[in-house]
Design an enzyme around this catalytic site. Structure first.
Site, PDB file in Angstrom:
ATOM      1  N   CYS A 137       0.836  -1.293  -0.094  1.00  0.00           N
ATOM      2  CA  CYS A 137      -0.099  -0.061  -0.131  1.00  0.00           C
ATOM      3  C   CYS A 137       0.849   1.331  -0.069  1.00  0.00           C
ATOM      4  O   CYS A 137       1.337   1.487   1.097  1.00  0.00           O
ATOM      5  CB  CYS A 137      -0.792  -0.025   1.221  1.00  0.00           C
ATOM      6  N   CYS A 140      -0.295   3.974   2.251  1.00  0.00           N
ATOM      7  CA  CYS A 140      -0.073   3.954   3.724  1.00  0.00           C
ATOM      8  C   CYS A 140       1.092   4.160   3.904  1.00  0.00           C
ATOM      9  O   CYS A 140       1.408   4.658   4.990  1.00  0.00           O
ATOM     10  CB  CYS A 140      -0.554   2.334   4.112  1.00  0.00           C
ATOM     11  N   ASP A 141       2.203   3.743   3.174  1.00  0.00           N
ATOM     12  CA  ASP A 141       3.457   3.630   3.574  1.00  0.00           C
ATOM     13  C   ASP A 141       4.544   4.487   3.021  1.00  0.00           C
ATOM     14  O   ASP A 141       5.670   4.751   3.206  1.00  0.00           O
ATOM     15  CB  ASP A 141       3.932   2.142   3.782  1.00  0.00           C
TER      16      ASP A 141
END
Length: 313
Positions: A137, A140-141
């Site tokens: 992701c 997300c990261d």
């Protein structure tokens, strides 16, 4: 005859969608029963720091965040159980679902929050470096890779989207593509090709990762199996998988409509499915956003819809 229990509201899954649904259902006095599923806490338990969920200004460990949500649901009265729902009979209400221990649950309403599982290449190193450079992701990261070098695996629209997102943060983005072409739409291909810090490595396969305290590079092969096969190491700091997700919806497919990938189709932007009293929340019904905050929001909506359904509103 199998043991059978009757409940007003059964929640299947324990990610942000499931736990949020449990919080709202408990407060509505639906006395929800929640089965945690294969991965208690969902995909967030496989990440390290979550920085994009509102209310945690310093970020929060993914496991801790899910424990917080679980504690909140339990405090409000949710009956949270370990175990997995392995069979569903949604032919009539109350709907009958069977656990992996053989218990049958007859439920007046069902909230499906079983999530989706990211597809991986199947390398041992993906597990070894999970949360230490391997991610599925970018949204997300990606923040953790500002001014660094990353690789995105895949050649479809999702991979291009991830690469473009990362290009706004990272110093350099490699796209590792098995085929000699991108499968993405023309507009996505053009955007990638016009982005200076994205380099596409066509006809490349990743066969391993290396690094001491996290990912430091990938072992790649150009033109695998061909006479001019070339093996080399590609120094990178982050390795992002973008080869798709598989919604955990198989046991519901005989009863509910899904798209070609398996995402449960809902009605008019609500969590309602085509069956009365059955709702879908989180990543199992979301091929587009797949974020904790959107999953939590849909869990809230599903519980409100379940309460309205039971009250005949």
């Amino acid at each position: 005859m199998a043991e059978r229990e009757h409940v007003k509201c059964l929640i299947i899954g324990s990610g942000p969608a499931g736990y949020t649904a449990a919080i709202y259902a408990s407060r509505a006095n639906l006395q929800p029963v929640e089965y945690c599923g294969m991965l208690t806490g969902g995909q967030l338990t496989q990440t390290t720091v979550v920085e994009n969920f509102p209310g945690y200004p310093e970020g929060v460990d993914g496991n801790q965040m899910m424990l917080d949500l679980r504690s909140q649901a339990e405090r409000l009265g949710t009956d949270i159980r370990d175990g997995e729902i392995v069979k569903a009979d949604l032919s009539e209400r109350p709907y009958v679902l069977t656990t992996d221990s053989g218990v049958e649950i007859a439920a007046d309403t069902v909230i499906i929050a079983t999530g989706a599982s990211a597809k991986y290449l199947g390398l041992d190193d993906e597990k070894k470096y999970s949360g230490q450079g391997v991610s599925a992701c970018a949204t997300c990261d990606g923040f953790f890779y500002r001014k660094r070098i990353v690789a995105v695996v895949g050649g479809g629209d999702t991979a291009c989207e991830e690469a473009l997102y990362l290009a706004g943060l990272a110093k350099k983005v490699y796209m590792i593509v098995r085929k000699p072409f991108l499968r993405a739409s023309d507009v996505m291909q053009r955007r990638v090709q016009e982005t200076e810090n994205i380099e596409i490595l066509f006809e490349h396969n990743t066969v391993g990762l290396y690094g001491t305290d996290g990912v430091e590079g990938a072992h790649v092969v150009k033109r695998l199996g061909e006479p001019d096969e070339e093996r080399y190491d590609l120094p990178i700091d982050g390795f992002f998988l973008a080869i798709g997700h598989k919604p955990n919806s198989d046991i519901f497919k005989p009863w509910l409509d899904t798209d070609e990938t398996g995402y449960i189709l809902t009605i008019d932007g609500t969590p309602r499915t085509k069956l009365p009293g059955v709702f879908a929340a989180g990543d199992v019904a979301d091929p587009h956003y797949r974020q904790a905050i959107t999953a939590a929001a849909s869990g809230c909506k599903a519980a409100i819809e379940a309460d309205r359904f039971l009250r005949g509103v």
